[in-house]
Design an enzyme around this catalytic site. Sequence first.
Site, PDB file in Angstrom:
ATOM      1  N   HIS A 154      -1.235   1.254  -9.390  1.00 56.52           N
ATOM      2  CA  HIS A 154      -1.843   0.616  -8.302  1.00 56.52           C
ATOM      3  C   HIS A 154      -2.424  -0.821  -9.198  1.00 56.52           C
ATOM      4  CE1 HIS A 154      -3.582  -0.291  -4.210  1.00 56.52           C
ATOM      5  NE2 HIS A 154      -3.017  -1.505  -4.525  1.00 56.52           N
ATOM      6  N   ARG A 160       0.920  -1.485  -0.169  1.00 60.32           N
ATOM      7  CA  ARG A 160       0.001   0.677  -0.041  1.00 60.32           C
ATOM      8  C   ARG A 160       0.846   1.931  -0.254  1.00 60.32           C
ATOM      9  NH1 ARG A 160      -3.518  -2.266  -1.616  1.00 60.32           N
ATOM     10  NH2 ARG A 160      -5.718  -3.096  -0.640  1.00 60.32           N
TER      11      ARG A 160
HETATM   12  P1  NAP Z   1      -2.036 -11.429   4.881  1.00 58.92           P
HETATM   13  O1  NAP Z   1      -1.694 -12.919   4.378  1.00 58.92           O
HETATM   14  O2  NAP Z   1      -2.950 -10.976   5.568  1.00 58.92           O
HETATM   15  O3  NAP Z   1      -0.165 -11.305   5.772  1.00 58.92           O
HETATM   16  C1  NAP Z   1       0.368 -10.524   5.902  1.00 58.92           C
HETATM   17  C2  NAP Z   1       1.725 -10.331   6.545  1.00 58.92           C
HETATM   18  O4  NAP Z   1       1.819  -8.837   7.115  1.00 58.92           O
HETATM   19  C3  NAP Z   1       2.150 -11.277   7.788  1.00 58.92           C
HETATM   20  O5  NAP Z   1       3.298 -12.044   6.678  1.00 58.92           O
HETATM   21  C4  NAP Z   1       1.909 -10.625   8.038  1.00 58.92           C
HETATM   22  O6  NAP Z   1       2.691 -10.867   9.742  1.00 58.92           O
HETATM   23  C5  NAP Z   1       2.210  -9.410   8.246  1.00 58.92           C
HETATM   24  N1  NAP Z   1       2.337  -7.301   9.405  1.00 58.92           N
HETATM   25  C6  NAP Z   1       1.183  -7.446   9.464  1.00 58.92           C
HETATM   26  N2  NAP Z   1       1.433  -6.646   9.789  1.00 58.92           N
HETATM   27  C7  NAP Z   1       2.235  -6.713  10.832  1.00 58.92           C
HETATM   28  C8  NAP Z   1       3.484  -5.706  11.448  1.00 58.92           C
HETATM   29  N3  NAP Z   1       2.958  -4.697  12.265  1.00 58.92           N
HETATM   30  N4  NAP Z   1       4.890  -5.997  11.547  1.00 58.92           N
HETATM   31  C9  NAP Z   1       5.037  -6.631  10.785  1.00 58.92           C
HETATM   32  N5  NAP Z   1       4.473  -7.685  10.079  1.00 58.92           N
HETATM   33  C10 NAP Z   1       3.342  -7.457   9.667  1.00 58.92           C
HETATM   34  O7  NAP Z   1      -2.050 -10.366   3.318  1.00 58.92           O
HETATM   35  P2  NAP Z   1      -1.777 -10.491   1.669  1.00 58.92           P
HETATM   36  O8  NAP Z   1      -2.729 -11.171   1.188  1.00 58.92           O
HETATM   37  O9  NAP Z   1      -0.629 -11.575   1.665  1.00 58.92           O
HETATM   38  O10 NAP Z   1      -1.894  -9.354   1.774  1.00 58.92           O
HETATM   39  C11 NAP Z   1      -1.053  -8.205   1.566  1.00 58.92           C
HETATM   40  C12 NAP Z   1      -0.507  -7.052   1.444  1.00 58.92           C
HETATM   41  O11 NAP Z   1      -1.043  -6.784   0.014  1.00 58.92           O
HETATM   42  C13 NAP Z   1      -2.654  -6.350   1.561  1.00 58.92           C
HETATM   43  O12 NAP Z   1      -3.314  -6.263   3.036  1.00 58.92           O
HETATM   44  C14 NAP Z   1      -3.186  -5.205   0.432  1.00 58.92           C
HETATM   45  O13 NAP Z   1      -2.691  -4.629   0.546  1.00 58.92           O
HETATM   46  C15 NAP Z   1      -1.737  -5.481  -0.945  1.00 58.92           C
HETATM   47  N6  NAP Z   1      -2.306  -5.437  -1.757  1.00 58.92           N
HETATM   48  C16 NAP Z   1      -1.898  -5.062  -2.673  1.00 58.92           C
HETATM   49  C17 NAP Z   1      -2.219  -5.000  -4.331  1.00 58.92           C
HETATM   50  C18 NAP Z   1      -1.981  -4.331  -5.642  1.00 58.92           C
HETATM   51  O14 NAP Z   1      -2.639  -4.706  -6.593  1.00 58.92           O
HETATM   52  N7  NAP Z   1      -1.462  -3.673  -5.320  1.00 58.92           N
HETATM   53  C19 NAP Z   1      -2.780  -6.651  -4.548  1.00 58.92           C
HETATM   54  C20 NAP Z   1      -3.432  -7.401  -3.380  1.00 58.92           C
HETATM   55  C21 NAP Z   1      -2.980  -6.937  -2.275  1.00 58.92           C
HETATM   56  P3  NAP Z   1       2.360 -12.472  10.436  1.00 58.92           P
HETATM   57  O15 NAP Z   1       2.291 -13.313   9.835  1.00 58.92           O
HETATM   58  O16 NAP Z   1       2.991 -12.656  11.321  1.00 58.92           O
HETATM   59  O17 NAP Z   1       0.374 -12.087  10.790  1.00 58.92           O
END
Ligand code: NAP
Length: 313
Positions: free
Chosen positions: A276, A228
């Site tokens: 994005h 993000r």
């Molecule tokens: P997810 O499965 O919820 O994974 C989030 C990861 O971030 C987990 O490893 C989590 O740690 C870690 N995390 C969260 N808060 C943290 C903190 N305070 N300190 C350290 N690590 C932290 O999410 P996802 O499905 O992989 O998606 C990730 C993000 O990608 C989404 O939230 C979205 O913003 C972004 N995204 C972007 C696009 C784009 O087109 N650019 C598309 C889709 C998604 P733990 O493993 O310990 O819980």
Amino acid sequence: MNKGRILLSVTGFNPQRWHELLSAERDVVLAPDGPEDPSITYAVVWKQPANILARLPNLRAVFSIGAGVDHLFNDPGLPDAPIVRVVAENLSQHMTEYVVWRVLDHHRQGTLYRNQQQKKIWHEPPQRSAADVSVGIMGLGQLGRVAANALLAIGFRVNGWGRTGRTMEGVQTFGGEAGLVPFLNATDILVVLLPLTPATRGIIDYKLLRELRRRNGIGGAVLINAGRGLLQKDADIARALEDGLLKEASLDVFELEPLPKTSPLWTHPKVFVTPHAAATSDPAHLVAPMLAQMDAFERGEPLRNVVDRQMQY
Ligand code: NAP
């Protein structure tokens, strides 16, 4: 239980395709009927207008159209109903393609060759192998883990950083605040796939970029952000590129989107900009599992991929 009615509330894009596909199985409306609408059971949303969900007294669940749910927590009228986010193979596939594309382009010196071609320069710089380069994935979640496996298959070393320090085979994992600097110190190419939460907002700043390893690999640290925009400070990235802390960056997300025409990042020779678009939520792949979740929920089964309200991801 009858099939619950859906409110589809979206801003920023035309939801027509979502509407068509959801309507094939359920009653779907685009706005609540009156100041309070008890007929709605589910909300399917992307950046819904503030307080719209507070008008649905019988709301049972909110489905985010994306993997990220930061847009929901911006709503002061967010009700207590469970929030389900997108976890889908199609989305991780798209994100993995983006990550592999950008990592390989930086690794194989795409910027340099594009410049050389423009000037018709025939010159072969030294070539490094993937095994000499460590890619560090910040946010080793659903998307990060699939991307990590693809990078491992190519031969990169992969580090991962998360909140809890969950482990993954073949990946050197680091957890929490204590693990952050050691993770950065061991990383040549930083890939940001964190969710935007109160704990991660603004985390990609100059101080953090200074900790990246710059001693080997591709001749300087690289930043790739597809998480993000508000995770990063755009001005700090520009400064790090000027100082040479960063060699190059690929940015899919920005503090302000669309990226203002006045932003120096648009024309920066070391920055690769995408709008994005790393992984778009495709209704052709996401509506069927969403409807299946609603059916299962109505049969009494628990919802899957429910967001932790405390952690906001
Ligand atoms: P997810 O499965 O919820 O994974 C989030 C990861 O971030 C987990 O490893 C989590 O740690 C870690 N995390 C969260 N808060 C943290 C903190 N305070 N300190 C350290 N690590 C932290 O999410 P996802 O499905 O992989 O998606 C990730 C993000 O990608 C989404 O939230 C979205 O913003 C972004 N995204 C972007 C696009 C784009 O087109 N650019 C598309 C889709 C998604 P733990 O493993 O310990 O819980």
